[in-house]
Design a protein around this motif. Structure first.
Motif, PDB file in Angstrom:
ATOM      1  N   TYR A 119       0.843  -1.197   0.000  1.00 16.97           N
ATOM      2  CA  TYR A 119       0.000   0.000   0.000  1.00 16.97           C
ATOM      3  C   TYR A 119       0.880   1.250   0.000  1.00 16.97           C
ATOM      4  O   TYR A 119       0.675   2.188  -0.793  1.00 16.97           O
ATOM      5  N   LEU A 170      -1.384   2.404   7.820  1.00 23.12           N
ATOM      6  CA  LEU A 170      -2.422   1.403   7.966  1.00 23.12           C
ATOM      7  C   LEU A 170      -2.489   0.926   9.409  1.00 23.12           C
ATOM      8  O   LEU A 170      -1.462   0.770  10.077  1.00 23.12           O
ATOM      9  N   ASP A 189      -7.616  -1.403   8.872  1.00 22.86           N
ATOM     10  CA  ASP A 189      -7.313  -1.586   7.454  1.00 22.86           C
ATOM     11  C   ASP A 189      -7.084  -3.059   7.130  1.00 22.86           C
ATOM     12  O   ASP A 189      -7.411  -3.515   6.035  1.00 22.86           O
ATOM     13  N   CYS A 208      -8.277  -0.930   1.062  1.00 23.37           N
ATOM     14  CA  CYS A 208      -7.199  -1.893   0.845  1.00 23.37           C
ATOM     15  C   CYS A 208      -7.639  -3.097   0.009  1.00 23.37           C
ATOM     16  O   CYS A 208      -6.858  -4.025  -0.200  1.00 23.37           O
ATOM     17  N   VAL A 247      -5.205  -3.696  -2.993  1.00 27.35           N
ATOM     18  CA  VAL A 247      -3.765  -3.518  -2.823  1.00 27.35           C
ATOM     19  C   VAL A 247      -2.997  -4.741  -3.320  1.00 27.35           C
ATOM     20  O   VAL A 247      -1.992  -4.620  -4.022  1.00 27.35           O
TER      21      VAL A 247
END
Length: 392
Positions: free
Chosen positions: A119, A219, A246, A269, A272
């Motif tokens: 991420y 995150l 997250d 997310c 990702v």
């Protein structure tokens, strides 16, 4: 085979990596187990939180049997119903957006660590991959999750360890700020530090940490390998803390005794980790997924409320015993730590309780109690009677 023959077989052919108690377990029903000689044990350990709905659950056995007859395994290059249905159930009951399935808690934590770093890489490029974890935490036995674990005792033997982790004192936002830098991408924590001694996080601290992560675009990763799947009285502990992480890892109790783990992610997310960035051969195994669906069906709202009630009952009963060897208890739901006092260690007390027919665990300096979530009140009372009579 008798006990002595089993022990000899173990010593001859199995690597001696476990400090086993001198007890064998042959079969069980509910929260009651039996050894090869037929001796009965009340289980306040559930295979370290794995046997979430006890032993011999008929619906669980039937689901496994039916799925094994239909499809035992298929590559993740193909679709199959069990994992997809399980992902839907988990997301709908948690408010998370998507699921990834693996095999263990360590693998689940490795997954959210990879996700956090990707991420940050996608958004900021290289140089922003450090993850802050908490002192006294435990995140797994792989090289990377050992490094993530905030206990010095685990940072030995297996050098070199993975770079990219810093440790902060739990409960202090200032401590997080002190170790933070421009290279941080995430904070990872347990909401109840299990292996470290069963220490729940303060809700205000967790809220403030979530705010800090949002401000810094870090995150927020929650390790729910032990606290997840109903253990604390909600399906996941984060649901009691008013946050949407997250990434949330899970394992242990998800499949009720079969090896399964994974993680959930929120909406930002979801994409990702794309094709080719993360995978596992046995992830989403159809038999494990079918078993997990039974676990989640069993842990409905009434069952989860009962987890809280049973946990409160156990802690109250132990407090009223007034045992000189035990101090205050702590925890959430059926994740309970009872502090040990006096000259004898928690391991000595645990061995004595097991010898008298009550299976318990240790964590830090405490006794750790993780009964099956479906344990009956009769089994609880039987186990507590053994505890009181043994430690009087």
């Amino acid at each position: 085979m008798n006990h002595e023959e089993l022990v000899a077989l173990d010593h001859q052919y199995a690597m001696q990596t476990y400090g086993r108690f001198d007890v064998d377990i042959d079969h069980g029903k509910g929260a009651t187990l039996y050894d090869l000689a037929g001796k009965e044990y009340i289980d306040f350990s559930s295979g370290i939180g794995v046997n979430s709905i006890g032993y011999g659950n008929e619906k669980w056995v039937a689901a496994i049997t039916a799925q094994a007859q239909k499809l035992g395994h298929i590559s993740n290059l193909f679709y199959s119903q069990p994992y997809a249905q399980l992902a839907q159930t988990l997301c709908r009951r948690t408010g998370m957006a998507a699921a990834f399935f693996g095999n263990s808690g360590a693998e689940a934590n490795e997954g959210i660590i990879k996700m956090a770093r990707k991420y940050s890489f996608d958004k900021y490029g290289k140089g922003r991959g450090t993850i802050i974890t908490l002192k006294n935490s435990f995140h797994g036995r792989t090289i990377t999750t050992l490094t993530a674990t905030g206990q010095d005792v685990f940072h030995n033997y297996f050098f070199p360890f993975t770079d990219g982790f810093r440790y902060a004192q739990a409960g202090s936002i200032d401590a997080i700020q002190e170790v933070a830098g421009h290279d941080v991408c995430a904070v990872m924590l347990e909401l109840v530090q299990g292996e470290g001694g069963v220490y729940p996080m303060d809700p205000e601290y967790v809220h403030n940490l979530a705010v800090l992560c949002a401000e810094r675009d870090w995150l927020l990763l929650v390790d729910e390998v032990q606290t997840g799947v109903g253990r604390t009285g909600t399906l996941f502990a984060f649901q009691q803390y008013g946050i949407i992480p997250d990434g949330v890892s899970f394992a242990k109790g998800i499949a009720g005794g079969l090896p399964m783990g994974g993680f959930l992610v929120n909406e930002r997310c979801r994409n990702v980790l794309g094709p080719g960035t993360h995978a596992t051969t046995f992830g989403g195994n159809p038999i494990c997924a079918a078993a997990a669906q039974v676990v989640l069906d069993t842990l409905d709202e009434d069952a989860l409320a009962a987890v809280t009630e049973k946990g409160n009952y156990i802690r109250t009963r132990i407090a009223h015993m007034g045992l000189s060897s035990l101090g205050e208890s702590r925890g959430l739901g059926l994740m309970i730590g009872v502090e040990v006092k006096g000259e004898e260690s928690n391991k000595v007390l645990a061995a004595r309780l097991i010898q008298h027919g009550l299976l318990v665990l240790t964590a830090g300096t405490a006794l750790r109690l993780l009964p099956p979530l479906t344990i009956t009140m009769a089994e609880i009372d039987k186990g507590l009677a053994i505890l009181e009579q043994t430690l009087v």
